[in-house]
Design a protein around this motif. Structure first.
Motif, mmCIF file in Angstrom:
data_model
loop_
_atom_site.group_PDB
_atom_site.id
_atom_site.type_symbol
_atom_site.label_atom_id
_atom_site.label_comp_id
_atom_site.label_asym_id
_atom_site.label_seq_id
_atom_site.Cartn_x
_atom_site.Cartn_y
_atom_site.Cartn_z
ATOM 1 N N GLN A 147 -20.308 -5.718 24.884
ATOM 2 C CA GLN A 147 -19.776 -4.963 23.753
ATOM 3 C C GLN A 147 -20.378 -3.562 23.727
ATOM 4 O O GLN A 147 -19.675 -2.565 23.516
ATOM 5 N N LEU A 148 -21.694 -3.492 23.945
ATOM 6 C CA LEU A 148 -22.369 -2.195 23.966
ATOM 7 C C LEU A 148 -21.869 -1.335 25.117
ATOM 8 O O LEU A 148 -21.665 -0.123 24.958
ATOM 9 N N VAL A 149 -21.631 -1.949 26.268
ATOM 10 C CA VAL A 149 -21.067 -1.217 27.401
ATOM 11 C C VAL A 149 -19.712 -0.621 27.015
ATOM 12 O O VAL A 149 -19.396 0.524 27.349
ATOM 13 N N GLY A 150 -18.895 -1.388 26.291
ATOM 14 C CA GLY A 150 -17.612 -0.870 25.839
ATOM 15 C C GLY A 150 -17.768 0.377 24.995
ATOM 16 O O GLY A 150 -16.987 1.327 25.104
ATOM 17 N N LEU A 151 -18.799 0.401 24.167
ATOM 18 C CA LEU A 151 -19.052 1.546 23.304
ATOM 19 C C LEU A 151 -19.551 2.757 24.084
ATOM 20 O O LEU A 151 -19.243 3.898 23.743
ATOM 21 N N LEU A 152 -20.303 2.514 25.146
ATOM 22 C CA LEU A 152 -20.990 3.596 25.861
ATOM 23 C C LEU A 152 -20.260 4.088 27.101
ATOM 24 O O LEU A 152 -20.587 5.173 27.611
ATOM 25 N N HIS A 153 -19.285 3.365 27.620
ATOM 26 C CA HIS A 153 -18.866 3.563 29.001
ATOM 27 C C HIS A 153 -18.323 4.948 29.313
ATOM 28 O O HIS A 153 -18.438 5.419 30.441
ATOM 29 N N ASP A 154 -17.739 5.639 28.345
ATOM 30 C CA ASP A 154 -17.187 6.973 28.603
ATOM 31 C C ASP A 154 -18.062 8.101 28.059
ATOM 32 O O ASP A 154 -17.655 9.273 28.114
ATOM 33 N N MET A 155 -19.228 7.779 27.557
ATOM 34 C CA MET A 155 -20.042 8.805 26.902
ATOM 35 C C MET A 155 -20.603 9.837 27.867
ATOM 36 O O MET A 155 -21.070 10.896 27.457
ATOM 37 N N GLU A 158 -20.893 8.040 36.951
ATOM 38 C CA GLU A 158 -22.167 8.165 37.666
ATOM 39 C C GLU A 158 -23.234 8.794 36.779
ATOM 40 O O GLU A 158 -24.392 8.363 36.773
ATOM 41 N N TYR A 159 -22.839 9.824 36.022
ATOM 42 C CA TYR A 159 -23.808 10.461 35.128
ATOM 43 C C TYR A 159 -24.346 9.458 34.112
ATOM 44 O O TYR A 159 -25.562 9.358 33.899
ATOM 45 N N MET A 160 -23.460 8.687 33.459
ATOM 46 C CA MET A 160 -23.904 7.777 32.405
ATOM 47 C C MET A 160 -24.756 6.654 32.976
ATOM 48 O O MET A 160 -25.730 6.216 32.348
ATOM 49 N N TYR A 161 -24.405 6.172 34.140
ATOM 50 C CA TYR A 161 -25.229 5.163 34.804
ATOM 51 C C TYR A 161 -26.645 5.687 35.011
ATOM 52 O O TYR A 161 -27.636 5.018 34.677
ATOM 53 N N ARG A 162 -26.747 6.875 35.557
ATOM 54 C CA ARG A 162 -28.062 7.456 35.820
ATOM 55 C C ARG A 162 -28.810 7.746 34.523
ATOM 56 O O ARG A 162 -30.033 7.595 34.453
ATOM 57 N N MET A 163 -28.089 8.161 33.486
ATOM 58 C CA MET A 163 -28.723 8.419 32.198
ATOM 59 C C MET A 163 -29.327 7.133 31.641
ATOM 60 O O MET A 163 -30.456 7.124 31.134
ATOM 61 N N LEU A 164 -28.586 6.034 31.698
ATOM 62 C CA LEU A 164 -29.078 4.770 31.161
ATOM 63 C C LEU A 164 -30.288 4.262 31.939
ATOM 64 O O LEU A 164 -31.258 3.766 31.352
ATOM 65 N N VAL A 165 -30.237 4.376 33.248
ATOM 66 C CA VAL A 165 -31.376 3.960 34.072
ATOM 67 C C VAL A 165 -32.603 4.817 33.758
ATOM 68 O O VAL A 165 -33.719 4.315 33.638
ATOM 69 N N SER A 183 -32.231 -2.080 29.066
ATOM 70 C CA SER A 183 -32.295 -3.453 29.563
ATOM 71 C C SER A 183 -30.908 -4.084 29.678
ATOM 72 O O SER A 183 -30.789 -5.297 29.847
ATOM 73 N N ILE A 184 -29.839 -3.267 29.570
ATOM 74 C CA ILE A 184 -28.486 -3.778 29.840
ATOM 75 C C ILE A 184 -28.498 -4.398 31.241
ATOM 76 O O ILE A 184 -28.980 -3.788 32.190
ATOM 77 N N PRO A 185 -27.976 -5.630 31.409
ATOM 78 C CA PRO A 185 -28.035 -6.274 32.732
ATOM 79 C C PRO A 185 -27.213 -5.533 33.776
ATOM 80 O O PRO A 185 -26.381 -4.677 33.460
ATOM 81 N N GLN A 186 -27.469 -5.896 35.026
ATOM 82 C CA GLN A 186 -26.846 -5.183 36.141
ATOM 83 C C GLN A 186 -25.325 -5.193 36.070
ATOM 84 O O GLN A 186 -24.676 -4.210 36.405
ATOM 85 N N GLU A 187 -24.741 -6.299 35.613
ATOM 86 C CA GLU A 187 -23.286 -6.344 35.498
ATOM 87 C C GLU A 187 -22.768 -5.243 34.572
ATOM 88 O O GLU A 187 -21.727 -4.649 34.815
ATOM 89 N N GLY A 188 -23.493 -5.002 33.480
ATOM 90 C CA GLY A 188 -23.098 -3.961 32.552
ATOM 91 C C GLY A 188 -23.231 -2.581 33.154
ATOM 92 O O GLY A 188 -22.376 -1.708 32.941
ATOM 93 N N LEU A 189 -24.292 -2.359 33.915
ATOM 94 C CA LEU A 189 -24.468 -1.065 34.576
ATOM 95 C C LEU A 189 -23.378 -0.846 35.619
ATOM 96 O O LEU A 189 -22.895 0.277 35.803
ATOM 97 N N ASP A 190 -22.965 -1.930 36.301
ATOM 98 C CA ASP A 190 -21.858 -1.815 37.261
ATOM 99 C C ASP A 190 -20.562 -1.427 36.556
ATOM 100 O O ASP A 190 -19.773 -0.623 37.065
ATOM 101 N N MET A 191 -20.317 -2.006 35.382
ATOM 102 C CA MET A 191 -19.112 -1.667 34.625
ATOM 103 C C MET A 191 -19.077 -0.180 34.307
ATOM 104 O O MET A 191 -18.021 0.460 34.401
ATOM 105 N N ILE A 192 -20.220 0.358 33.917
ATOM 106 C CA ILE A 192 -20.287 1.775 33.579
ATOM 107 C C ILE A 192 -20.142 2.637 34.826
ATOM 108 O O ILE A 192 -19.400 3.621 34.844
ATOM 109 N N ARG A 193 -20.802 2.260 35.901
ATOM 110 C CA ARG A 193 -20.838 3.101 37.096
ATOM 111 C C ARG A 193 -19.534 3.091 37.886
ATOM 112 O O ARG A 193 -19.171 4.090 38.515
ATOM 113 N N TYR A 194 -18.792 1.977 37.832
ATOM 114 C CA TYR A 194 -17.642 1.833 38.727
ATOM 115 C C TYR A 194 -16.310 1.606 38.009
ATOM 116 O O TYR A 194 -15.304 1.326 38.668
#
Length: 310
Positions: free
Chosen positions: A125-133, A216-223, A228-239
């Motif tokens: 759910q949080l990924v949905g909120l953040l994915h285009d930020m 790519e920017y948001m993925y790097r920003m979160l890292v 602590s969003i799990p890897q699946e969530g980071l993949d959703m944002i990055r790809y």
């Protein structure tokens, strides 16, 4: 040259459940009416966006953006909370999207709430909120770098849009507007215009450099902010914008076997990213009163409370 292989976040034990598209939609729009990309039918802003994107997204440009948006050694451009970043994006409209010409904040809330209604994990759910930020790069962008577009009249070709792998031949059968491929300088560079280009066979998803944008920017920003969003969530944002990969099955010759399960998670997220778009379902009025307290709690749970590095 290649992006870091950051796999420190633990994987989720939640199973992938692929639900029907009709259960996700909030309108009666037909499936085939989404993502219509055609020189004759698509809005001019969309066609011009992808022409610019194909002309300018190269290996050299990717590396230029890596330097500009560096997070190493504590680097950042601005400290903001998630809520403050939302305020900056209040009226941002995505020039590349043929399905919605309303502010991106509405799309983020629709995506998050669709995932929530579907009963998926709170991190998704949080990924949905953040994915285009990551489109917040327009704050530091220029027209030359395709990042000055607060509205569709500006340049957004390095903020949003379908991405493809730079550094190897663009797969004509898997990208939208393939008629613009010849405009890409790397398509005429023998280092990058072959099937493998600069990549080793089956090097793996995380070794690939996709056209630079908000993903790519948001993925790097979160890292960089130690979420602590799990890897699946980071993949959703990055790809999630990598449609040639997750929608058209391209780049199998560059992927590892383990990338297949990661694909399933991105495909699950993509259904909500696409099919919750609804110009009649304006949930923004509930943001401060009902929605934000809930999502603020999720931000804090996953290490994204307070001022963050952007």
């Amino acid at each position: 040259m290649t992006p870091p292989n950051i796999m420190d976040n633990k994987q989720s034990s939640h199973p992938v459940v692929l639900e029907s598209i009709d259960s996700i939609k909030t309108n009666n729009k037909k499936d085939e009416e989404f993502r219509v990309y055609d020189n004759k039918e698509s809005p001019d802003r969309v066609v011009n966006h992808y022409r610019d994107m194909r002309m300018n997204q190269t290996v050299a440009f990717y590396n230029k953006m890596l330097q500009k948006y560096d997070f190493t050694n504590g680097a950042y451009r601005k400290l903001m909370t998630i809520e403050e970043a939302f305020d900056e994006l209040e009226s941002y409209v995505d020039a590349s999207d043929p399905d919605l010409d309303l502010p991106n904040k509405l799309h983020l809330l629709q995506t998050a709430e669709g995932i929530r209604r579907g009963g998926h994990p709170d991190w998704m759910q949080l990924v949905g909120l953040l994915h285009d930020m990551g489109k917040i790069m327009f704050l530091w962008g220029t027209g030359e770098d395709g990042q000055d577009g607060y509205d569709p009249k500006g340049k957004q070709w390095a903020l949003g849009g379908d991405t493809w792998v730079v550094g190897c031949k663009i797969p004509t059968e898997a990208v939208i507007f393939p008629e613009f491929n010849y405009l890409n300088p790397d398509e005429h560079d023998p280092r990058y215009n072959t099937e493998h280009g600069m990549y080793a066979p089956h090097c793996g998803l995380d070794e690939l450099m996709f056209a630079w944008g908000h993903d790519e920017y948001m993925y790097r920003m979160l890292v960089a902010n130690n979420t602590s969003i799990p890897q699946e969530g980071l993949d959703m944002i990055r790809y999630h914008s990598a449609y040639p990969w997750h929608d058209r099955g391209a780049y199998k010759h560059l992927l590892k076997p383990d990338d297949e399960q990661r694909l399933e998670w991105v495909q699950l997220f993509n259904k909500f990213d696409l099919y919750t778009k609804d110009g009649e379902n304006d949930v923004r009025g509930n943001f401060t009163g009902e929605l934000w307290p809930y999502y603020r709690g999720l931000c804090e749970k996953y290490g994204l409370g307070g001022k963050l590095k952007w």
